[in-house]
Design a protein around this motif. Structure first.
Motif, mmCIF file in Angstrom:
data_model
loop_
_atom_site.group_PDB
_atom_site.id
_atom_site.type_symbol
_atom_site.label_atom_id
_atom_site.label_comp_id
_atom_site.label_asym_id
_atom_site.label_seq_id
_atom_site.Cartn_x
_atom_site.Cartn_y
_atom_site.Cartn_z
ATOM 1 N N LYS A 42 11.370 -16.150 -47.169
ATOM 2 C CA LYS A 42 11.453 -14.781 -46.682
ATOM 3 C C LYS A 42 11.548 -14.731 -45.155
ATOM 4 C CE LYS A 42 8.540 -12.612 -50.266
ATOM 5 N NZ LYS A 42 7.317 -11.781 -50.459
ATOM 6 N N PRO A 43 12.220 -13.718 -44.629
ATOM 7 C CA PRO A 43 12.154 -13.496 -43.183
ATOM 8 C C PRO A 43 10.752 -13.001 -42.809
ATOM 9 C CG PRO A 43 13.321 -11.694 -44.242
ATOM 10 C CD PRO A 43 13.077 -12.726 -45.309
ATOM 11 N N THR A 44 10.397 -13.184 -41.566
ATOM 12 C CA THR A 44 9.056 -12.816 -41.102
ATOM 13 C C THR A 44 9.130 -11.619 -40.161
ATOM 14 O OG1 THR A 44 8.244 -15.079 -41.362
ATOM 15 C CG2 THR A 44 7.002 -13.635 -39.882
ATOM 16 N N LEU A 45 8.318 -10.615 -40.457
ATOM 17 C CA LEU A 45 8.265 -9.366 -39.702
ATOM 18 C C LEU A 45 6.960 -9.315 -38.916
ATOM 19 C CD1 LEU A 45 9.086 -6.405 -39.016
ATOM 20 C CD2 LEU A 45 8.075 -5.733 -41.215
ATOM 21 N N THR A 71 6.710 -7.979 -50.959
ATOM 22 C CA THR A 71 7.551 -7.308 -49.969
ATOM 23 C C THR A 71 8.730 -8.210 -49.625
ATOM 24 O OG1 THR A 71 6.403 -8.242 -48.050
ATOM 25 C CG2 THR A 71 5.505 -6.194 -48.977
ATOM 26 N N ALA A 72 9.694 -7.639 -48.946
ATOM 27 C CA ALA A 72 10.874 -8.419 -48.553
ATOM 28 C C ALA A 72 10.576 -9.338 -47.373
ATOM 29 C CB ALA A 72 12.018 -7.480 -48.197
ATOM 30 N N TYR A 73 9.422 -9.129 -46.724
ATOM 31 C CA TYR A 73 9.095 -9.873 -45.508
ATOM 32 C C TYR A 73 7.736 -10.565 -45.628
ATOM 33 C CZ TYR A 73 12.629 -6.885 -43.204
ATOM 34 O OH TYR A 73 13.778 -6.230 -42.846
ATOM 35 N N ASN A 74 7.611 -11.696 -44.940
ATOM 36 C CA ASN A 74 6.293 -12.170 -44.547
ATOM 37 C C ASN A 74 5.793 -11.242 -43.449
ATOM 38 O OD1 ASN A 74 6.213 -14.719 -46.081
ATOM 39 N ND2 ASN A 74 7.808 -15.411 -44.663
ATOM 40 N N LEU A 75 4.514 -10.907 -43.474
ATOM 41 C CA LEU A 75 3.956 -10.009 -42.467
ATOM 42 C C LEU A 75 3.004 -10.749 -41.545
ATOM 43 C CD1 LEU A 75 3.198 -6.811 -44.582
ATOM 44 C CD2 LEU A 75 5.252 -7.368 -43.265
ATOM 45 N N VAL A 110 12.112 -10.415 -36.936
ATOM 46 C CA VAL A 110 12.247 -9.045 -36.442
ATOM 47 C C VAL A 110 10.844 -8.492 -36.227
ATOM 48 C CG1 VAL A 110 12.320 -8.026 -38.761
ATOM 49 C CG2 VAL A 110 13.428 -6.830 -36.843
ATOM 50 N N ALA A 111 10.728 -7.478 -35.366
ATOM 51 C CA ALA A 111 9.415 -6.903 -35.066
ATOM 52 C C ALA A 111 9.474 -5.383 -35.058
ATOM 53 C CB ALA A 111 8.905 -7.406 -33.719
ATOM 54 N N TYR A 131 5.340 3.357 -42.784
ATOM 55 C CA TYR A 131 5.423 1.899 -42.631
ATOM 56 C C TYR A 131 5.458 1.225 -44.000
ATOM 57 C CZ TYR A 131 4.114 2.201 -37.621
ATOM 58 O OH TYR A 131 4.071 2.443 -36.278
ATOM 59 N N VAL A 132 4.606 1.666 -44.900
ATOM 60 C CA VAL A 132 4.558 1.047 -46.238
ATOM 61 C C VAL A 132 5.881 1.228 -46.952
ATOM 62 C CG1 VAL A 132 3.471 1.182 -48.513
ATOM 63 C CG2 VAL A 132 2.058 1.184 -46.452
ATOM 64 N N ARG A 133 6.444 2.419 -46.896
ATOM 65 C CA ARG A 133 7.749 2.659 -47.541
ATOM 66 C C ARG A 133 8.849 1.832 -46.893
ATOM 67 N NH1 ARG A 133 9.652 8.349 -47.124
ATOM 68 N NH2 ARG A 133 11.386 7.492 -48.369
ATOM 69 N N LEU A 134 8.803 1.724 -45.579
ATOM 70 C CA LEU A 134 9.837 0.999 -44.839
ATOM 71 C C LEU A 134 9.827 -0.484 -45.164
ATOM 72 C CD1 LEU A 134 11.969 0.967 -42.511
ATOM 73 C CD2 LEU A 134 10.047 0.626 -40.942
ATOM 74 N N ILE A 135 8.645 -1.052 -45.243
ATOM 75 C CA ILE A 135 8.520 -2.508 -45.432
ATOM 76 C C ILE A 135 8.669 -2.914 -46.882
ATOM 77 C CG2 ILE A 135 6.963 -4.481 -45.124
ATOM 78 C CD1 ILE A 135 5.756 -2.872 -42.744
ATOM 79 N N SER A 136 8.268 -2.026 -47.785
ATOM 80 C CA SER A 136 8.372 -2.363 -49.225
ATOM 81 C C SER A 136 9.185 -1.294 -49.930
ATOM 82 C CB SER A 136 6.983 -2.465 -49.855
ATOM 83 O OG SER A 136 6.281 -1.240 -49.700
ATOM 84 N N PRO A 137 10.495 -1.209 -49.648
ATOM 85 C CA PRO A 137 11.322 -0.161 -50.272
ATOM 86 C C PRO A 137 11.347 -0.305 -51.776
ATOM 87 C CG PRO A 137 12.699 -1.833 -49.212
ATOM 88 C CD PRO A 137 11.289 -2.118 -48.806
ATOM 89 N N SER A 138 11.290 0.821 -52.454
ATOM 90 C CA SER A 138 11.292 0.803 -53.924
ATOM 91 C C SER A 138 12.719 0.707 -54.442
ATOM 92 C CB SER A 138 10.634 2.078 -54.437
ATOM 93 O OG SER A 138 11.284 3.225 -53.936
#
Length: 355
Positions: free
Chosen positions: A66-69, A125-129, A157-158, A348-355
């Motif tokens: 995964k990409p890291t955010l 999620t799509a990212y490592n956080l 990305v940040a 933030y939650v919706r943005l990082i983990s889109p349904s």
């Protein structure tokens, strides 16, 4: 449903943490007590906090697929201005409004990003956080983000939690501070003696006032320079032998700081210039970046920000997105709305983990 039930509690926790941080003076380079309190609280919540100076890094196992955010905001504040009508270190809630120094810049973003991290921890999620609470942001200090950067994992990305009204700032202006000096020769003001250093500087100061850079940005507008400080003379009857001034330069993406400095040097007739740093460059993220596109899909409007943040020190794509309004920053009776914090956590939650 369970996730969003947790969000309510995490948001309440975020507000309580913000109140605690407001009550602890944390002016840039004096953040030690606030960092202590922050580490104490996140550790009590079971998060693996690592202290890097007064920066606090929260990082768990990363999935290499995964990409890291990076989620980043700062714990330091400016000094309170003299026109506060309240105690800046006394968090006060009146209705939906929380008053206190650093509430808007950028305590709201700091605790909202942390609440989102807690809500998404252990979910798919799509990212490592990775979360970083950084210090010395208000002075771009060497003990802040720059100190923590080598300790971060590889970041793709940040999100920087500066107050943007929860609209994505996809570009921001850079900053270069330049010290200028003109030399003269002292003499008695009553006689035709000496060389007045103020007069020596005049032509260059007028040029700095009037010059306009040709390349303007659709997002950031023109590169802007302002003479903001000027000092000369010791008393009324002595011709000044030195005139010192400061130039504040805000660059768009078309001009690198080093280039602009040398350009200004070439146009000075009498004055000598010295740049304090070239490190705070303009930054931007591509309009087609997946995170930007997700913001747009959620109804947000990208824009360019005139103010500087730790984005300038990030060697990876980033955007600013946080609760509150930039116009409240550095002002008397600074505040943030509790509803803004709640909205930010959910966004933030919706943005990082889109349904």
């Amino acid at each position: 449903m369970h996730l969003f039930m947790d969000i309510t509690q995490y948001t309440l926790d975020a507000v309580e943490l913000l109140k605690r941080l407001i009550s602890i003076p944390s002016v840039s380079r004096q953040e030690g007590d606030a960092a202590d309190a922050f580490v104490q609280q996140v550790t009590a919540w079971g998060l693996p906090a690592r202290r890097i100076g007064n920066n606090i890094l929260i990082q768990e196992a990363l999935d290499p697929r995964k990409p890291t955010l990076l989620l980043n905001a700062h714990i330091d504040t400016v000094k309170p201005v003299s026109t506060w009508t309240r105690d800046p270190f006394s968090p006060t809630v009146e209705g939906d409004t929380l008053y206190g120094l650093g509430s808007n810049d950028c305590g709201g973003g700091l605790v909202s990003l942390l609440a989102a991290y807690r809500a998404l921890r252990g979910t798919s999620t799509a990212y490592n956080l990775v979360y970083l609470a950084s210090c010395e942001e208000e002075v771009s200090g060497a003990g802040g983000f720059s100190l923590a950067l080598p300790e971060l994992p590889e970041i793709d990305v940040a999100i920087v939690g500066e107050p943007t009204g929860m609209q994505p700032a996809v570009a921001e202006k850079g900053l270069m501070v330049i010290d200028g000096v003109a030399h003269g020769k002292s003499g008695h003001a009553a006689r035709d003696e000496g060389v007045n250093a103020i007069y020596e500087a005049l032509d260059d100061l007028v040029w700095l006032r009037d010059y306009r850079f040709r390349k303007e940005s659709a997002l950031l507008g023109p590169t802007k320079m302002s003479v903001t400080v000027l000092n000369s003379g010791t008393q009324h009857n002595v011709v000044p032998d030195e005139c010192r001034f400061v130039i504040d330069v805000r660059t768009n993406e078309f001009y690198k700081n080093e280039y602009l400095f040398h350009f200004l040097q070439q146009h000075m007739k009498r004055c000598e210039l010295t740049a304090r740093s070239f490190r705070l460059s303009s930054s931007s993220i591509a309009a087609d970046h997946p995170l930007v596109q997700r913001c747009v899909q959620m109804g947000m409007t990208p824009f360019g920000s005139p103010t500087l943040s730790d984005q300038a020190l990030m060697p990876f794509p980033s955007l600013k997105l946080g609760p509150g309004q930039s116009a409240r920053s550095h002002s008397a009776d600074e505040f943030i709305l509790l509803s803004e914090i709640s909205q930010a956590v959910q966004t933030y939650v919706r943005l990082i983990s889109p349904s």
